[in-house]
Design a protein around this motif. Structure first.
Motif, PDB file in Angstrom:
ATOM      1  N   PRO A  98       0.635  -1.205  -0.235  1.00  0.00           N
ATOM      2  CA  PRO A  98      -0.012   0.102  -0.194  1.00  0.00           C
ATOM      3  C   PRO A  98       0.617   1.018  -0.077  1.00  0.00           C
ATOM      4  O   PRO A  98       2.024   1.661   0.651  1.00  0.00           O
ATOM      5  CB  PRO A  98      -0.648  -0.432   1.447  1.00  0.00           C
ATOM      6  CG  PRO A  98      -1.008  -1.478   1.134  1.00  0.00           C
ATOM      7  CD  PRO A  98       0.516  -2.312   0.769  1.00  0.00           C
ATOM      8  N   VAL A  99       0.573   2.235  -0.838  1.00  0.00           N
ATOM      9  CA  VAL A  99       1.299   3.847  -0.200  1.00  0.00           C
ATOM     10  C   VAL A  99       0.853   4.205   0.658  1.00  0.00           C
ATOM     11  O   VAL A  99      -0.130   4.340   0.962  1.00  0.00           O
ATOM     12  CB  VAL A  99       0.264   4.917  -1.895  1.00  0.00           C
ATOM     13  CG1 VAL A  99       1.623   6.193  -1.663  1.00  0.00           C
ATOM     14  CG2 VAL A  99       0.808   3.834  -3.642  1.00  0.00           C
ATOM     15  N   ARG A 100       1.953   4.342   1.096  1.00  0.00           N
ATOM     16  CA  ARG A 100       2.670   5.366   2.123  1.00  0.00           C
ATOM     17  C   ARG A 100       2.832   7.024   2.161  1.00  0.00           C
ATOM     18  O   ARG A 100       3.268   6.959   0.634  1.00  0.00           O
ATOM     19  CB  ARG A 100       3.297   4.838   3.118  1.00  0.00           C
ATOM     20  CG  ARG A 100       2.866   2.887   3.493  1.00  0.00           C
ATOM     21  CD  ARG A 100       3.760   3.004   4.176  1.00  0.00           C
ATOM     22  NE  ARG A 100       4.436   1.881   3.908  1.00  0.00           N
ATOM     23  CZ  ARG A 100       6.178   1.563   4.283  1.00  0.00           C
ATOM     24  NH1 ARG A 100       6.412   1.359   5.351  1.00  0.00           N
ATOM     25  NH2 ARG A 100       6.673   0.701   3.864  1.00  0.00           N
ATOM     26  N   VAL A 101       2.584   7.413   3.169  1.00  0.00           N
ATOM     27  CA  VAL A 101       3.202   8.746   3.292  1.00  0.00           C
ATOM     28  C   VAL A 101       4.550   9.157   4.037  1.00  0.00           C
ATOM     29  O   VAL A 101       4.256   8.964   5.228  1.00  0.00           O
ATOM     30  CB  VAL A 101       1.803  10.262   3.242  1.00  0.00           C
ATOM     31  CG1 VAL A 101       2.832  11.975   3.454  1.00  0.00           C
ATOM     32  CG2 VAL A 101       0.595  10.215   2.129  1.00  0.00           C
ATOM     33  N   ASP A 102       5.605  10.020   3.557  1.00  0.00           N
ATOM     34  CA  ASP A 102       6.592   9.602   3.955  1.00  0.00           C
ATOM     35  C   ASP A 102       6.895  11.198   5.743  1.00  0.00           C
ATOM     36  O   ASP A 102       5.915  11.696   5.302  1.00  0.00           O
ATOM     37  CB  ASP A 102       7.669  10.330   4.204  1.00  0.00           C
ATOM     38  CG  ASP A 102       9.216  10.641   4.561  1.00  0.00           C
ATOM     39  OD1 ASP A 102       9.440  11.557   5.507  1.00  0.00           O
ATOM     40  OD2 ASP A 102      10.111   9.934   4.060  1.00  0.00           O
ATOM     41  N   GLU A 103       6.131  11.079   6.690  1.00  0.00           N
ATOM     42  CA  GLU A 103       6.426  12.003   7.525  1.00  0.00           C
ATOM     43  C   GLU A 103       7.064  13.443   7.416  1.00  0.00           C
ATOM     44  O   GLU A 103       6.287  13.692   8.697  1.00  0.00           O
ATOM     45  CB  GLU A 103       6.275  11.269   9.289  1.00  0.00           C
ATOM     46  CG  GLU A 103       7.404  10.534   9.775  1.00  0.00           C
ATOM     47  CD  GLU A 103       7.198   9.809  10.747  1.00  0.00           C
ATOM     48  OE1 GLU A 103       6.958  11.345  11.795  1.00  0.00           O
ATOM     49  OE2 GLU A 103       6.939   8.673  10.830  1.00  0.00           O
ATOM     50  N   TYR A 104       8.092  12.721   7.303  1.00  0.00           N
ATOM     51  CA  TYR A 104       8.812  14.369   7.068  1.00  0.00           C
ATOM     52  C   TYR A 104       8.861  14.615   6.113  1.00  0.00           C
ATOM     53  O   TYR A 104       9.023  16.178   6.042  1.00  0.00           O
ATOM     54  CB  TYR A 104      10.448  13.763   7.437  1.00  0.00           C
ATOM     55  CG  TYR A 104       9.776  13.585   9.116  1.00  0.00           C
ATOM     56  CD1 TYR A 104      10.376  13.564  10.020  1.00  0.00           C
ATOM     57  CD2 TYR A 104      10.907  11.432   9.294  1.00  0.00           C
ATOM     58  CE1 TYR A 104      10.250  13.342  10.712  1.00  0.00           C
ATOM     59  CE2 TYR A 104      10.824  11.454  10.106  1.00  0.00           C
ATOM     60  CZ  TYR A 104      10.708  11.712  11.384  1.00  0.00           C
ATOM     61  OH  TYR A 104      10.358  11.322  12.635  1.00  0.00           O
ATOM     62  N   ARG A 108       4.257  10.305  -1.149  1.00  0.00           N
ATOM     63  CA  ARG A 108       4.023   8.901  -1.096  1.00  0.00           C
ATOM     64  C   ARG A 108       5.438   8.087  -1.619  1.00  0.00           C
ATOM     65  O   ARG A 108       5.582   9.032  -2.840  1.00  0.00           O
ATOM     66  CB  ARG A 108       2.657   9.583  -1.979  1.00  0.00           C
ATOM     67  CG  ARG A 108       1.573  10.211  -1.234  1.00  0.00           C
ATOM     68  CD  ARG A 108       0.373  10.347  -2.475  1.00  0.00           C
ATOM     69  NE  ARG A 108      -0.476   9.134  -2.675  1.00  0.00           N
ATOM     70  CZ  ARG A 108      -0.461   8.503  -3.564  1.00  0.00           C
ATOM     71  NH1 ARG A 108      -0.682   9.338  -5.193  1.00  0.00           N
ATOM     72  NH2 ARG A 108      -0.757   7.341  -3.334  1.00  0.00           N
ATOM     73  N   PHE A 109       5.030   7.056  -1.378  1.00  0.00           N
ATOM     74  CA  PHE A 109       6.158   5.936  -1.760  1.00  0.00           C
ATOM     75  C   PHE A 109       5.648   4.216  -1.677  1.00  0.00           C
ATOM     76  O   PHE A 109       4.086   4.497  -0.843  1.00  0.00           O
ATOM     77  CB  PHE A 109       7.467   5.890  -0.920  1.00  0.00           C
ATOM     78  CG  PHE A 109       7.259   5.800   1.147  1.00  0.00           C
ATOM     79  CD1 PHE A 109       7.266   4.532   1.219  1.00  0.00           C
ATOM     80  CD2 PHE A 109       7.142   6.795   1.621  1.00  0.00           C
ATOM     81  CE1 PHE A 109       7.451   4.033   2.438  1.00  0.00           C
ATOM     82  CE2 PHE A 109       6.839   6.694   2.914  1.00  0.00           C
ATOM     83  CZ  PHE A 109       7.128   5.783   3.447  1.00  0.00           C
ATOM     84  N   TYR A 123       8.671   6.454  -5.121  1.00  0.00           N
ATOM     85  CA  TYR A 123       8.955   7.432  -4.716  1.00  0.00           C
ATOM     86  C   TYR A 123       8.404   8.649  -5.512  1.00  0.00           C
ATOM     87  O   TYR A 123       8.437   8.869  -6.400  1.00  0.00           O
ATOM     88  CB  TYR A 123      10.566   8.088  -3.977  1.00  0.00           C
ATOM     89  CG  TYR A 123      10.482   8.622  -2.841  1.00  0.00           C
ATOM     90  CD1 TYR A 123      10.134   9.010  -1.820  1.00  0.00           C
ATOM     91  CD2 TYR A 123      10.723  10.876  -3.234  1.00  0.00           C
ATOM     92  CE1 TYR A 123      10.191   9.753  -0.624  1.00  0.00           C
ATOM     93  CE2 TYR A 123      10.902  10.657  -2.493  1.00  0.00           C
ATOM     94  CZ  TYR A 123      10.738  11.259  -0.954  1.00  0.00           C
ATOM     95  OH  TYR A 123      10.666  11.756  -0.179  1.00  0.00           O
ATOM     96  N   GLU A 124       7.323   9.152  -4.852  1.00  0.00           N
ATOM     97  CA  GLU A 124       6.623  10.079  -6.038  1.00  0.00           C
ATOM     98  C   GLU A 124       6.789  11.315  -5.543  1.00  0.00           C
ATOM     99  O   GLU A 124       7.084  11.923  -4.645  1.00  0.00           O
ATOM    100  CB  GLU A 124       4.961  10.394  -5.738  1.00  0.00           C
ATOM    101  CG  GLU A 124       3.917  11.347  -6.524  1.00  0.00           C
ATOM    102  CD  GLU A 124       2.864  11.515  -6.258  1.00  0.00           C
ATOM    103  OE1 GLU A 124       2.370  10.204  -7.316  1.00  0.00           O
ATOM    104  OE2 GLU A 124       1.923  11.278  -5.438  1.00  0.00           O
ATOM    105  N   GLN A 125       7.702  11.942  -6.807  1.00  0.00           N
ATOM    106  CA  GLN A 125       8.262  13.844  -6.941  1.00  0.00           C
ATOM    107  C   GLN A 125       7.769  14.352  -7.923  1.00  0.00           C
ATOM    108  O   GLN A 125       8.895  14.144  -9.046  1.00  0.00           O
ATOM    109  CB  GLN A 125      10.348  13.325  -6.117  1.00  0.00           C
ATOM    110  CG  GLN A 125      10.840  15.488  -6.375  1.00  0.00           C
ATOM    111  CD  GLN A 125      11.436  14.406  -5.928  1.00  0.00           C
ATOM    112  OE1 GLN A 125      12.394  14.271  -6.139  1.00  0.00           O
ATOM    113  NE2 GLN A 125      12.556  15.902  -4.968  1.00  0.00           N
TER     114      GLN A 125
END
Length: 132
Positions: A98-104, A108-109, A123-125
């Protein structure tokens, strides 16, 4: 040091891994050679800002990956649209976590694995945030 030139990977099945990195991930082949003296294929793949060197060797030992093993943890690829990439990989039979979100970074990754179980990350950028 200015940048990463390449990352070397040893695979257990050269044809399967070559097809995965070239056809499924879409990394163009720069060059490919068979080194007779080592019974080893070497394929250089263009990963944008670096190269991936894909090697085969007779009977390579397995590499521990999970739980977190010491050494290289994973390779991460920048993508513009993570949902589109997850869908594209799913259509090719590759399962992503599942796609997560980097808290810092608030980016999304997600993770998935290559044919040998090497952990890979998307790694979405988006281009707009890379140029900001």
């Amino acid at each position: 040091m200015r940048a990463i030139h390449h990352i070397a990977l040893i695979c257990s099945d050269y044809d399967r891994s070559r097809a995965f990195y070239r056809d499924i991930l879409g990394l163009p082949v720069i060059r490919e050679v068979y080194r007779e003296e080592r019974q080893s294929w070497k394929c250089d793949l263009d990963a944008g800002n670096a190269q991936i060197e894909l090697f085969s060797f007779p009977a390579p030992p397995p590499r521990p990956s999970r739980p977190e093993a010491c050494g290289l943890r994973h390779l991460a690829f920048i993508v513009d649209d993570i949902d589109a990439e997850v869908a594209r990989l799913a259509a090719a039979g590759v399962t992503c976590e599942p796609v997560r979100v980097d808290e810092y970074t608030v980016q999304r990754f997600t993770f998935f694995a290559d044919p040998d179980g090497l952990p890979l990350e998307l790694y979405e950028q988006p281009v707009t945030s890379r140029n900001a």
